[in-house]
Design a protein around this motif. Sequence first.
Motif, PDB file in Angstrom:
ATOM      1  N   SER A  36     -21.387  47.717   2.678  1.00 12.38           N
ATOM      2  CA  SER A  36     -20.716  48.202   3.874  1.00 12.38           C
ATOM      3  C   SER A  36     -19.538  47.279   4.171  1.00 12.38           C
ATOM      4  O   SER A  36     -19.525  46.108   3.763  1.00 12.38           O
ATOM      5  N   VAL A  37     -18.541  47.806   4.882  1.00  7.98           N
ATOM      6  CA  VAL A  37     -17.400  46.966   5.246  1.00  7.98           C
ATOM      7  C   VAL A  37     -17.862  45.816   6.140  1.00  7.98           C
ATOM      8  O   VAL A  37     -17.381  44.688   6.019  1.00  7.98           O
ATOM      9  N   GLU A  38     -18.816  46.102   7.018  1.00 11.63           N
ATOM     10  CA  GLU A  38     -19.340  45.055   7.904  1.00 11.63           C
ATOM     11  C   GLU A  38     -19.930  43.894   7.100  1.00 11.63           C
ATOM     12  O   GLU A  38     -19.722  42.725   7.439  1.00 11.63           O
ATOM     13  N   ASP A  39     -20.649  44.210   6.021  1.00 12.03           N
ATOM     14  CA  ASP A  39     -21.219  43.164   5.168  1.00 12.03           C
ATOM     15  C   ASP A  39     -20.119  42.370   4.469  1.00 12.03           C
ATOM     16  O   ASP A  39     -20.208  41.141   4.334  1.00 12.03           O
ATOM     17  N   LEU A  40     -19.074  43.073   4.019  1.00  8.92           N
ATOM     18  CA  LEU A  40     -17.958  42.377   3.377  1.00  8.92           C
ATOM     19  C   LEU A  40     -17.297  41.403   4.351  1.00  8.92           C
ATOM     20  O   LEU A  40     -16.969  40.265   3.993  1.00  8.92           O
ATOM     21  N   LEU A  41     -17.086  41.860   5.584  1.00  6.41           N
ATOM     22  CA  LEU A  41     -16.436  41.011   6.585  1.00  6.41           C
ATOM     23  C   LEU A  41     -17.285  39.782   6.894  1.00  6.41           C
ATOM     24  O   LEU A  41     -16.763  38.678   7.040  1.00  6.41           O
ATOM     25  N   THR A  42     -18.599  39.981   6.984  1.00  5.22           N
ATOM     26  CA  THR A  42     -19.504  38.854   7.267  1.00  5.22           C
ATOM     27  C   THR A  42     -19.518  37.870   6.106  1.00  5.22           C
ATOM     28  O   THR A  42     -19.394  36.655   6.305  1.00  5.22           O
ATOM     29  N   THR A  43     -19.637  38.392   4.890  1.00  3.27           N
ATOM     30  CA  THR A  43     -19.712  37.532   3.709  1.00  3.27           C
ATOM     31  C   THR A  43     -18.448  36.704   3.518  1.00  3.27           C
ATOM     32  O   THR A  43     -18.508  35.526   3.169  1.00  3.27           O
ATOM     33  N   HIS A  44     -17.300  37.314   3.781  1.00  2.16           N
ATOM     34  CA  HIS A  44     -16.027  36.648   3.515  1.00  2.16           C
ATOM     35  C   HIS A  44     -15.376  36.078   4.777  1.00  2.16           C
ATOM     36  O   HIS A  44     -14.239  35.618   4.731  1.00  2.16           O
ATOM     37  N   HIS A  45     -16.128  36.121   5.872  1.00  5.43           N
ATOM     38  CA  HIS A  45     -15.673  35.531   7.143  1.00  5.43           C
ATOM     39  C   HIS A  45     -14.301  36.065   7.555  1.00  5.43           C
ATOM     40  O   HIS A  45     -13.377  35.309   7.862  1.00  5.43           O
ATOM     41  N   CYS A  46     -14.187  37.393   7.538  1.00  6.88           N
ATOM     42  CA  CYS A  46     -12.921  38.039   7.890  1.00  6.88           C
ATOM     43  C   CYS A  46     -13.056  38.832   9.191  1.00  6.88           C
ATOM     44  O   CYS A  46     -14.129  39.338   9.524  1.00  6.88           O
ATOM     45  N   ALA A  47     -11.938  38.959   9.906  1.00  8.08           N
ATOM     46  CA  ALA A  47     -11.934  39.667  11.190  1.00  8.08           C
ATOM     47  C   ALA A  47     -11.790  41.176  11.016  1.00  8.08           C
ATOM     48  O   ALA A  47     -12.141  41.947  11.907  1.00  8.08           O
ATOM     49  N   GLY A  48     -11.263  41.598   9.870  1.00 10.72           N
ATOM     50  CA  GLY A  48     -11.061  43.019   9.654  1.00 10.72           C
ATOM     51  C   GLY A  48     -10.662  43.282   8.212  1.00 10.72           C
ATOM     52  O   GLY A  48     -10.416  42.354   7.438  1.00 10.72           O
ATOM     53  N   ALA A  49     -10.605  44.573   7.869  1.00 14.08           N
ATOM     54  CA  ALA A  49     -10.268  44.957   6.504  1.00 14.08           C
ATOM     55  C   ALA A  49      -9.340  46.161   6.507  1.00 14.08           C
ATOM     56  O   ALA A  49      -9.477  47.063   7.344  1.00 14.08           O
ATOM     57  N   LEU A  50      -8.413  46.168   5.574  1.00 17.96           N
ATOM     58  CA  LEU A  50      -7.625  47.365   5.300  1.00 17.96           C
ATOM     59  C   LEU A  50      -8.313  48.060   4.134  1.00 17.96           C
ATOM     60  O   LEU A  50      -8.418  47.497   3.044  1.00 17.96           O
ATOM     61  N   VAL A  51      -8.817  49.253   4.379  1.00 18.25           N
ATOM     62  CA  VAL A  51      -9.583  49.991   3.383  1.00 18.25           C
ATOM     63  C   VAL A  51      -8.726  51.134   2.848  1.00 18.25           C
ATOM     64  O   VAL A  51      -8.243  51.976   3.611  1.00 18.25           O
ATOM     65  N   VAL A  52      -8.518  51.152   1.538  1.00 21.16           N
ATOM     66  CA  VAL A  52      -7.727  52.196   0.881  1.00 21.16           C
ATOM     67  C   VAL A  52      -8.637  53.382   0.583  1.00 21.16           C
ATOM     68  O   VAL A  52      -9.631  53.250  -0.127  1.00 21.16           O
ATOM     69  N   THR A  53      -8.300  54.540   1.144  1.00 19.03           N
ATOM     70  CA  THR A  53      -9.087  55.747   0.948  1.00 19.03           C
ATOM     71  C   THR A  53      -8.174  56.887   0.500  1.00 19.03           C
ATOM     72  O   THR A  53      -6.948  56.790   0.578  1.00 19.03           O
ATOM     73  N   LYS A  54      -8.745  57.979   0.085  1.00 18.93           N
ATOM     74  CA  LYS A  54      -7.938  59.129  -0.327  1.00 18.93           C
ATOM     75  C   LYS A  54      -7.228  59.771   0.860  1.00 18.93           C
ATOM     76  O   LYS A  54      -6.242  60.499   0.688  1.00 18.93           O
ATOM     77  N   GLU A  55      -7.713  59.500   2.093  1.00 18.91           N
ATOM     78  CA  GLU A  55      -7.054  60.008   3.300  1.00 18.91           C
ATOM     79  C   GLU A  55      -5.956  59.070   3.788  1.00 18.91           C
ATOM     80  O   GLU A  55      -5.273  59.365   4.768  1.00 18.91           O
ATOM     81  N   GLY A  56      -5.794  57.923   3.117  1.00 21.91           N
ATOM     82  CA  GLY A  56      -4.799  56.947   3.538  1.00 21.91           C
ATOM     83  C   GLY A  56      -5.456  55.640   3.945  1.00 21.91           C
ATOM     84  O   GLY A  56      -6.688  55.526   4.022  1.00 21.91           O
ATOM     85  N   PRO A  57      -4.653  54.603   4.217  1.00 20.75           N
ATOM     86  CA  PRO A  57      -5.214  53.306   4.585  1.00 20.75           C
ATOM     87  C   PRO A  57      -5.863  53.339   5.960  1.00 20.75           C
ATOM     88  O   PRO A  57      -5.394  54.019   6.876  1.00 20.75           O
ATOM     89  N   SER A  58      -6.933  52.567   6.087  1.00 19.69           N
ATOM     90  CA  SER A  58      -7.695  52.531   7.340  1.00 19.69           C
ATOM     91  C   SER A  58      -8.003  51.082   7.697  1.00 19.69           C
ATOM     92  O   SER A  58      -8.333  50.274   6.828  1.00 19.69           O
ATOM     93  N   PHE A  59      -7.873  50.749   8.994  1.00 19.09           N
ATOM     94  CA  PHE A  59      -8.206  49.400   9.463  1.00 19.09           C
ATOM     95  C   PHE A  59      -9.604  49.430  10.055  1.00 19.09           C
ATOM     96  O   PHE A  59      -9.906  50.229  10.943  1.00 19.09           O
TER      97      PHE A  59
END
Length: 259
Positions: A36-59
């Motif tokens: 999950s994005v939440e797990d990625l943020l926790t593991t890498h100590h990040c405040a947010g992520a830009l996620v590339v999807t087929k509908e376009g980029p998402s924050f």
Amino acid sequence: MYLISTSSKTNAYFIEQAKTVSQLLQMPYVPRKHQSVEDLLTTHHCAGALVVTKEGPSFVTKEGVPHQFHLSMAHLRLLEIDRGNIDHLLRAIGYESVTSVLDCTAGLGSDSAVISYGCSQLTRHTAIEGHPILGYITNYGFRHFQHKQPKVTEALRRIQLVICNYQDYLDQIVPNTYDVIYVDPMFENPVYESPQFLQWRGHILESKITSEIVELALEKSKRLVIKERKGSRLFKALPPIEMVGGKYSSIAYGIYERR
């Protein structure tokens, strides 16, 4: 710190796209690997992520609703323009004669969309955004969003977005590059219930208008327009020559002109 990743259901094309965005924004690319994005943020100590999807980029953040480009309240404002009602921002910038505009605080892109749509005669329309992820998403929308009305799509395509600090940009341009410079800083008393900004609380770059910024903007343009609350300390300390806004609205556009 932020990271770049893809949606959980992805392919080689979107992975390469995410890696390209990572290099462009100088942010780490992290493979999704069904986490999950939440797990990625926790593991890498990040405040947010830009996620590339087929509908376009998402924050995406841990607490907010994912943000993708949309017209937001600009949609209703464009409808009002079509009905013959001129938007207050258009009045403030002098929509009938203006040929070049610099929007110093592009944000979600709503104001720039209204300006471009209402001033089709513009020969130069630049929008500045200081937050790299927000700037990337807004620029993606300007370049790729398709509206059912072609003239709305055309208005978005006319906007050139630059990701940088707008004060640095103002320092670099020569006098009279733009007819009008527009600034929409964070309000002194933010509208926390505003749904379109919920996912950006704590992430948006705040900028405070000073007399030095006003002087700099008026060196580079004929007119400066600032959006603020009518009773703000800014308008009391630096009174505009005119304020444009709804009679019952607490928000106004303050107009400043070079003497």
